[in-house]
Design a protein around this motif. Sequence first.
Motif, PDB file in Angstrom:
ATOM      1  N   GLU A 110       1.555  -1.276  -0.007  1.00 47.83           N
ATOM      2  CA  GLU A 110       0.263  -0.248   0.025  1.00 47.83           C
ATOM      3  C   GLU A 110       1.255   1.073  -0.449  1.00 47.83           C
ATOM      4  O   GLU A 110       0.928   2.195  -0.476  1.00 47.83           O
ATOM      5  CB  GLU A 110      -0.851  -0.321   0.910  1.00 47.83           C
ATOM      6  CG  GLU A 110      -2.348  -1.219   1.496  1.00 47.83           C
ATOM      7  CD  GLU A 110      -2.742  -1.075   2.300  1.00 47.83           C
ATOM      8  OE1 GLU A 110      -4.246  -1.501   2.342  1.00 47.83           O
ATOM      9  OE2 GLU A 110      -2.144  -0.699   3.706  1.00 47.83           O
ATOM     10  N   GLU A 111       1.886   0.291   0.940  1.00 50.45           N
ATOM     11  CA  GLU A 111       2.726   2.263   0.359  1.00 50.45           C
ATOM     12  C   GLU A 111       4.642   1.728   0.782  1.00 50.45           C
ATOM     13  O   GLU A 111       4.820   1.042   0.912  1.00 50.45           O
ATOM     14  CB  GLU A 111       2.901   2.863   1.968  1.00 50.45           C
ATOM     15  CG  GLU A 111       2.181   4.150   1.790  1.00 50.45           C
ATOM     16  CD  GLU A 111       2.706   4.937   3.879  1.00 50.45           C
ATOM     17  OE1 GLU A 111       1.446   4.556   4.321  1.00 50.45           O
ATOM     18  OE2 GLU A 111       2.882   5.154   3.021  1.00 50.45           O
ATOM     19  N   ILE A 112       5.253   2.688   0.278  1.00 49.85           N
ATOM     20  CA  ILE A 112       6.883   2.128  -0.148  1.00 49.85           C
ATOM     21  C   ILE A 112       7.329   3.050   0.121  1.00 49.85           C
ATOM     22  O   ILE A 112       6.886   5.009  -0.802  1.00 49.85           O
ATOM     23  CB  ILE A 112       7.488   1.689  -1.496  1.00 49.85           C
ATOM     24  CG1 ILE A 112       6.786   2.197  -2.890  1.00 49.85           C
ATOM     25  CG2 ILE A 112       5.988   0.378  -1.948  1.00 49.85           C
ATOM     26  CD1 ILE A 112       7.211   1.802  -4.012  1.00 49.85           C
ATOM     27  N   CYS A 113       9.053   3.078   0.858  1.00 43.38           N
ATOM     28  CA  CYS A 113       9.172   4.887   1.000  1.00 43.38           C
ATOM     29  C   CYS A 113      10.867   3.765  -0.098  1.00 43.38           C
ATOM     30  O   CYS A 113      11.339   2.702  -0.324  1.00 43.38           O
ATOM     31  CB  CYS A 113       9.519   4.919   1.928  1.00 43.38           C
ATOM     32  SG  CYS A 113      11.428   6.160   1.965  1.00 43.38           S
ATOM     33  N   ILE A 114      11.269   4.536  -1.309  1.00 46.82           N
ATOM     34  CA  ILE A 114      12.460   4.794  -1.850  1.00 46.82           C
ATOM     35  C   ILE A 114      13.848   4.845  -1.400  1.00 46.82           C
ATOM     36  O   ILE A 114      13.327   5.995  -1.652  1.00 46.82           O
ATOM     37  CB  ILE A 114      11.952   4.654  -3.192  1.00 46.82           C
ATOM     38  CG1 ILE A 114      10.641   3.845  -3.865  1.00 46.82           C
ATOM     39  CG2 ILE A 114      13.328   4.401  -4.247  1.00 46.82           C
ATOM     40  CD1 ILE A 114      10.984   4.964  -5.625  1.00 46.82           C
ATOM     41  N   ALA A 115      14.367   4.442  -0.673  1.00 47.77           N
ATOM     42  CA  ALA A 115      15.664   5.964   0.028  1.00 47.77           C
ATOM     43  C   ALA A 115      16.947   4.829  -1.052  1.00 47.77           C
ATOM     44  O   ALA A 115      17.004   3.623  -1.101  1.00 47.77           O
ATOM     45  CB  ALA A 115      15.194   5.053   1.443  1.00 47.77           C
ATOM     46  N   SER A 116      17.981   5.447  -1.258  1.00 50.18           N
ATOM     47  CA  SER A 116      19.218   5.412  -1.814  1.00 50.18           C
ATOM     48  C   SER A 116      20.585   6.480  -1.820  1.00 50.18           C
ATOM     49  O   SER A 116      19.838   8.144  -1.330  1.00 50.18           O
ATOM     50  CB  SER A 116      19.342   4.738  -3.089  1.00 50.18           C
ATOM     51  OG  SER A 116      20.108   4.210  -3.824  1.00 50.18           O
ATOM     52  N   ARG A 117      20.989   5.880  -2.275  1.00 48.31           N
ATOM     53  CA  ARG A 117      22.654   7.327  -1.815  1.00 48.31           C
ATOM     54  C   ARG A 117      22.077   8.537  -2.621  1.00 48.31           C
ATOM     55  O   ARG A 117      22.172   9.793  -2.360  1.00 48.31           O
ATOM     56  CB  ARG A 117      23.866   6.266  -2.218  1.00 48.31           C
ATOM     57  CG  ARG A 117      24.860   7.657  -2.251  1.00 48.31           C
ATOM     58  CD  ARG A 117      26.355   6.415  -2.378  1.00 48.31           C
ATOM     59  NE  ARG A 117      26.160   5.680  -3.551  1.00 48.31           N
ATOM     60  CZ  ARG A 117      27.034   4.681  -3.835  1.00 48.31           C
ATOM     61  NH1 ARG A 117      28.163   4.441  -3.054  1.00 48.31           N
ATOM     62  NH2 ARG A 117      26.986   4.313  -5.280  1.00 48.31           N
ATOM     63  N   THR A 118      21.790   8.208  -4.181  1.00 49.27           N
ATOM     64  CA  THR A 118      21.476   9.598  -4.807  1.00 49.27           C
ATOM     65  C   THR A 118      19.641   9.616  -5.090  1.00 49.27           C
ATOM     66  O   THR A 118      19.109   8.563  -5.380  1.00 49.27           O
ATOM     67  CB  THR A 118      21.879   8.363  -6.367  1.00 49.27           C
ATOM     68  OG1 THR A 118      22.820   8.548  -6.058  1.00 49.27           O
ATOM     69  CG2 THR A 118      22.028  10.499  -6.944  1.00 49.27           C
TER      70      THR A 118
END
Length: 407
Positions: free
Chosen positions: A28-36
């Motif tokens: 239902e929800e995603i958080c995309i987290a990365s270096r860039t």
Amino acid sequence: MGKALIIGCGGVASVAIHKCVQNSDVFEEICIASRTKSKCDDLKAKLDGGKTKITTAQVDANNVDELIALIEEVKPDIVMNLALPYQDLTIMDACLATKTNYMDTANYEPEDTAKFEYKWQWDYRERFEKAGITALLGSGFDPGVTGVFSAHALKHHFDEIEYIDILDCNAGDHGYPFATNFNPEINIREVSANGRYWENGEWVETKPMEIKRVYNFPEVGEKDMYLLYHEELESLAVNIPGIKRIRFFMTFGESYLTHLKALENVGMTSIEPIEFEGKQIIPLQFLKAVLPDPASLGPRTKGKTNIGCIFKGKKDGKDKTYYVYNVCDHEECYREVGSQAVSYTTGVPAMIGAMMLMTGKWNKPGVYNIEEFDPDPFMDALNKWGLPWQEDLCPDLVDSEPIKAKE
Ligand code: NDP
């Protein structure tokens, strides 16, 4: 149903994220987290508008405190580690501190030595058990689906599996004389390492590319393939009772091998730092910077992959063989999610593994390799989410071909 925090926004993550968004009842929800962060924002802009709510964040996954702060802010049901193998332990530490389920697609590697071993991650078992959280290790294709295929074969086809050959064929053509289909640093470290296979209770070591076979792959045709060490051999040797031998073969074309040899000969694949114009650089990282970005291969790659396992063993006292495999078409993958089949065949099982934990089908506190879970719901999901499997009860065997050692 829930929320996933996805760390990394490269080739594999991009496919997994497309698939999470297609599966919005679960994600239902995603958080995309990365270096860039800009890469996460670009992908969000492409995918926004569906039912899955998408947020993005910047994170250095080498930094446990940063990860803990992010997990506490996002409060996900699972952290999907789709960054690089170097970050596995820091992400596992942050999951422990916040009591959050964890999954990845590749085992931990120290950055300064090409060592593929589960021992570092298996060391977290008791701590994950005590915290009441699950770590699912290796939910890509290989490792990943190959482990699920092994559990499926054991559950439905054999009383005892004696031999497993894992065959990874990529017959895709991207038109470049030399490029790697996934992160070049990880790929070249893997193929330039010594080969190894498990036989009669011990590891047999080979020189890189020393053992060659030719195999006629369904829907692809005849290809040269070489024995490599691959990380699922370690866990399958432990988790498949009575196993006598497990080997892993990967196909390589002439051009790839000739270029790799030349690059090795001039020292470009080394991970030993060297001094260059007053700076320390690692030749392999420099090489990565000059090679085509694997993400750019998508629009140019044609042809198919075929990855699967051939099993030999006993059923009801009789000898039995069984081959289960998936065939994936590079151009079809690109049309669907904008990536070639190597990222696709890894990103889809990553989404499915996360789904197994989020829907409660696979939750058991501790640290587990994928073959330690019930394969049935995963096998069904492969058919549903784009990686249908096929089986053959009378396959050609690898050793019906003569051994041809490479000069
Ligand atoms: P990419 O290099 O395309 O992507 C890696 C991503 O991780 C990038 O977005 C990168 O950020 C990010 N990243 C790297 N370091 C950090 C960090 N310190 N903090 C935060 N983010 C970071 O790799 P792939 O997508 O090809 O591979 C992803 C994983 O999948 C790897 O672990 C690989 O080994 C595994 N894999 C598994 C397979 C399987 O079948 N099991 C097959 C293929 C791959 P940035 O954009 O800034 O570089």
